[in-house]
Every structure is written in structure tokens, then in C-alpha cells.
Design an enzyme around this catalytic site. Sequence first.
Site, mmCIF file in Angstrom:
data_model
loop_
_atom_site.group_PDB
_atom_site.id
_atom_site.type_symbol
_atom_site.label_atom_id
_atom_site.label_comp_id
_atom_site.label_asym_id
_atom_site.label_seq_id
_atom_site.Cartn_x
_atom_site.Cartn_y
_atom_site.Cartn_z
ATOM 1 N N ARG A 29 0.815 -1.217 0.000
ATOM 2 C CA ARG A 29 0.000 0.000 0.000
ATOM 3 C C ARG A 29 0.845 1.260 0.000
ATOM 4 O O ARG A 29 0.385 2.318 -0.419
ATOM 5 C CB ARG A 29 -0.871 0.035 1.264
ATOM 6 N N ARG A 50 9.303 6.432 -3.269
ATOM 7 C CA ARG A 50 9.533 7.377 -4.367
ATOM 8 C C ARG A 50 10.957 7.909 -4.354
ATOM 9 O O ARG A 50 11.468 8.263 -3.295
ATOM 10 C CB ARG A 50 8.571 8.562 -4.245
ATOM 11 N N ARG A 68 -7.644 -6.984 14.100
ATOM 12 C CA ARG A 68 -7.050 -5.991 14.995
ATOM 13 C C ARG A 68 -8.120 -4.985 15.359
ATOM 14 O O ARG A 68 -8.946 -4.607 14.524
ATOM 15 C CB ARG A 68 -5.911 -5.225 14.287
ATOM 16 N N ARG A 103 0.220 6.253 16.166
ATOM 17 C CA ARG A 103 0.217 7.582 15.553
ATOM 18 C C ARG A 103 -0.623 8.556 16.361
ATOM 19 O O ARG A 103 -1.438 8.154 17.189
ATOM 20 C CB ARG A 103 -0.261 7.518 14.104
ATOM 21 N N GLU A 129 -3.571 6.749 18.770
ATOM 22 C CA GLU A 129 -4.139 5.487 18.294
ATOM 23 C C GLU A 129 -3.295 4.314 18.782
ATOM 24 O O GLU A 129 -2.088 4.281 18.545
ATOM 25 C CB GLU A 129 -4.170 5.547 16.758
ATOM 26 N N TYR A 136 -8.984 -5.790 3.369
ATOM 27 C CA TYR A 136 -8.506 -4.469 3.755
ATOM 28 C C TYR A 136 -8.970 -3.461 2.689
ATOM 29 O O TYR A 136 -8.227 -3.148 1.757
ATOM 30 C CB TYR A 136 -6.993 -4.585 3.752
ATOM 31 N N ASP A 142 -10.159 0.197 1.263
ATOM 32 C CA ASP A 142 -10.286 1.633 1.488
ATOM 33 C C ASP A 142 -11.704 2.048 1.123
ATOM 34 O O ASP A 142 -12.439 1.291 0.484
ATOM 35 C CB ASP A 142 -9.285 2.387 0.608
#
Length: 380
Positions: free
Chosen positions: A171, A175, A249, A280, A304, A352, A354
Site C-alpha cells: 500500500r 519514491r 485488529r 500515531r 491510536e 482491507y 479503502d
Amino acid sequence: MDLLVVGSGLFGLTIAERCAAELGLRVTVLERRSHIGGNAYSEADPETGIEVHRYGSHLFHTSNDRVWTYVNRFTEFSDYQHRVYTVHGGKIYSMPINLGTICSFFGRVLAPDEARALIREQAAETADPHTLEGKAVSMIGRPLYEAFIRHYTAKQWQTDPRDLPAEIIGRLPVRYTFDGRYFSDTYEGLPKDGYGAWLRNMADHPNIEVRLDTDFFEHRKEVPPGVPIVYTGPLDRYFDYAEGELGWRTLDFQTEVRATGDFQGTSVVNYADPDVPFTRIHEFRHLHPERDHYPADKTVIMREFSRFAERSDEPYYPINSRNDRKILSRYRELARSEPDVFFGGRLGTYKYLDMHMAIGSALSLFDNHLLPRFATRLRS
Ligand code: FAD
Ligand code: UDP
């Protein structure tokens, strides 16, 4: 009632909206929680008015034209572009890994080709590319993996990274430019009036009835015979865990109002090291820099924490370990024996997804199964 939808997340709402608006069906949506919208839900914090994403920051992005056109019927989008920073060893770096991260981490000025050559050298070890660890090391090399991925992933999944599927790390882009955007999709933005308003607009149709605080399993026997069901709750729960429990989870969120106009200078900061227990911190005001009604002296942050889900917890992320995949194939077999039940969404397919993927797959279910099924019935 012509159709029952279990769960009012984006999958369930898309089905309800399409079936009500396109086919004129009377759709009942059952939702266990006290609000619609599933995990994408947001609301204004009562003290500050800052829009809080109750289940962690939700960033909308897609390259799917059909999904983008569809969602724009219910909300306008801002031009927000997500960028994430990560703290490791007392320093902060841009995430996902880009040329800026690589130069800062190695303390060198590297041209793109030099960085590529360095990572290639550091990635030269034999590892199973089907596992998260093997895939990550092949993408970014061992030192960057150890710094930014290994411990974060251990906190997020508490599962041996050699037992996690490679897609999880696939995911994240890598770069060799200074482009620090988190997503590479054609379209990105946040609903201008908030997720709550977007989700309510989707359900705003006279043929859609949403019943909140209503658990399907407590009302299962009341479903009239012959009414098809679109089920978006956990797959293993539907079959009463007959084939064993799938691994999930769950997350614990700690929300706090802080007496400052800016806590961390950006919307999401990841914590890569094992000595910090959370993964995070979200600071919601930064998701909407265009809003001028947010207070200058207060901000809302959310830490979190991730852990294994017990049956009584909200399942958020399918772990999808090797053993889970074995159990899943048995549930898929059972699902095939239920011709009037369509399993969808993140929980119902144990995938999973989005938001744009959940909407896209709901549109496909509508086209390929619901439309043909009801069109025949409506014609007769
Ligand atoms: P959900 O949103 O989970 O909705 C399912 C609904 O079914 C829930 O409301 C649940 O209460 C209800 N339900 C379950 N069982 C029953 C029952 N027995 N009876 C009645 N109701 C029931 N996607 C992005 O695109 N960008 C992001 O930044 C992003 N961040 C995320 C962060 C987190 C922490 C999580 C967990 C997900 C994130 N996602 C993100 C994914 C996004 O939330 C999902 O794609 C989307 O919510 C999927 O919608 P869904 O309808 O499949 O499931
Ligand atoms: N990840 C990581 N370090 C980071 C960010 C992500 O190791 O700073 C790994 C982690 O295993 C995570 C996966 O990459 O589960 C996918 O990240 P993403 O941000 O897509 O996860 P999500 O936002 O869905 O939790």
C-alpha cells in the site's frame, strides 16, 4: 421491506442508495452503532467545533472515475492532500519513504539514481516476497525497514511480519523524488461539510429506513422470508464462528483537547519506535485548513493504539495470516450456500478495503447481482 442491509458503512449505504434511487426498493438498514456511516463517521467535537473522525483520520482518495463521480453527488470535496511524518530515534522524517526520507536518514545528498543504487544494494538479500518483511526489504532495503517499518508494524499487527501478507506494505509507495504525498491517486480530498453530512446525504431517501442501535443477530428471525440480505458485518460472526475465529485488529483511541492552536503542525504523525506505545497521533484541525471557525487556542488530538480484537471488540483490520486464510476459504464455501445473502465490505469479505474500494465493490454488486435480480422481479 424489499431488501435488508446489515451495516450502514459506505458499502451498505451505497447499496441502500442505489437500490432505493434506481430500483425504487424499500430498503431497511440495520446498524448496531448509535450513528450511521461505519468507520468513516465524523462529528464536531462539542468543546471546540473541530470535526473529529471517530475512528481515526479518514482520507478520501481514488483513481476510479465512476466512484469519484458517484461520491460527488453527495458531497463536495476540498483539495486536501495527505502528507505524513514519522518519528524515529528523536528525529522526524517524511513518510512514505521518498528521496527526502532517504537523504535525511543516511545524512547524505543523493541524486535519485544514487539513492536507487544504494537501496538496491541494501535490498540484496534473499527473503520471501510473499511476506510483509520480504516485500518491504526488497522495496527499501534492510536499514530503512528496521527503522521505519519493523517496529511500527509490530505495534500495528503484533504478528510476525514473516506471517503477514505482502499486500499490507504494498500500500505504501517508495519514491525517488521529493514528492511526500501519502497517496498517488488521481483524485483526493475531504468532504467539505464533513463525513457525517456526506453519509447522511447518502441515506436521505424516502425509501431508506435506517434503524440505529439495532443488532441484526437480535432481529434475525424477524426478517420476512424471501427478502435478500446484504450483510456487511464480520463474516465469522454471521456463521456463529462455526469454522473458527478470523483474526482481527482493533484500535483504542484516546482523544484529548489541548490548550494550543497547533499541537504537531500536521494532521498525522507516526511513531516508528517500540518505546512509544501508540502508532500515531491525529490532529484533526489540519485536515481542514480552509475552515476559519476553528479556535486559535485549542486543538483536538487523538492517539491510536492497536491490539488483538476479542469477540466483544470492534474488528477493524483483518490480520489475514496464513491460518486466517485457511479459515476464510471455509467461510467462503459456507457463504456460497446462502443464495439470498450477499456478503460485502471490509468485515463481510475480510478484506482491507479503502473507502473508494468499498464503494466500488458495492457498485459492482449492485450491477452484477442486485440489478438483474430485482429487474426481473420488477418487470413481472
Ligand atoms: P464499516 O465502515 O466497518 O461498516 C460496517 C458497519 O456494519 C459498521 O457500522 C458496524 O457497526 C455495522 N455492523 C456490523 N455488524 C453488525 C450487526 N450485527 N448488526 C448491525 N450492524 C452491524 N479508508 C480510506 O479510504 N481512507 C482512510 O484514510 C481510511 N482510514 C481508515 C482508518 C481506520 C482506523 C479504519 C478501521 C479504516 C480506514 N479506512 C480508510 C477504511 C474505511 O473505513 C472502510 O473502507 C470503509 O469504512 C468500509 O466500509 P464498510 O461499509 O465495508 O465497513
Ligand atoms: N507502515 C509502517 N510504518 C509507517 C506506516 C505504515 O510500517 O510509518 C506499515 C504498517 O505495517 C501498516 C502498513 O504499512 O499497517 C500500511 O500502512 P497504511 O498507512 O496504509 O495503514 P492504515 O492507515 O490503513 O493503518
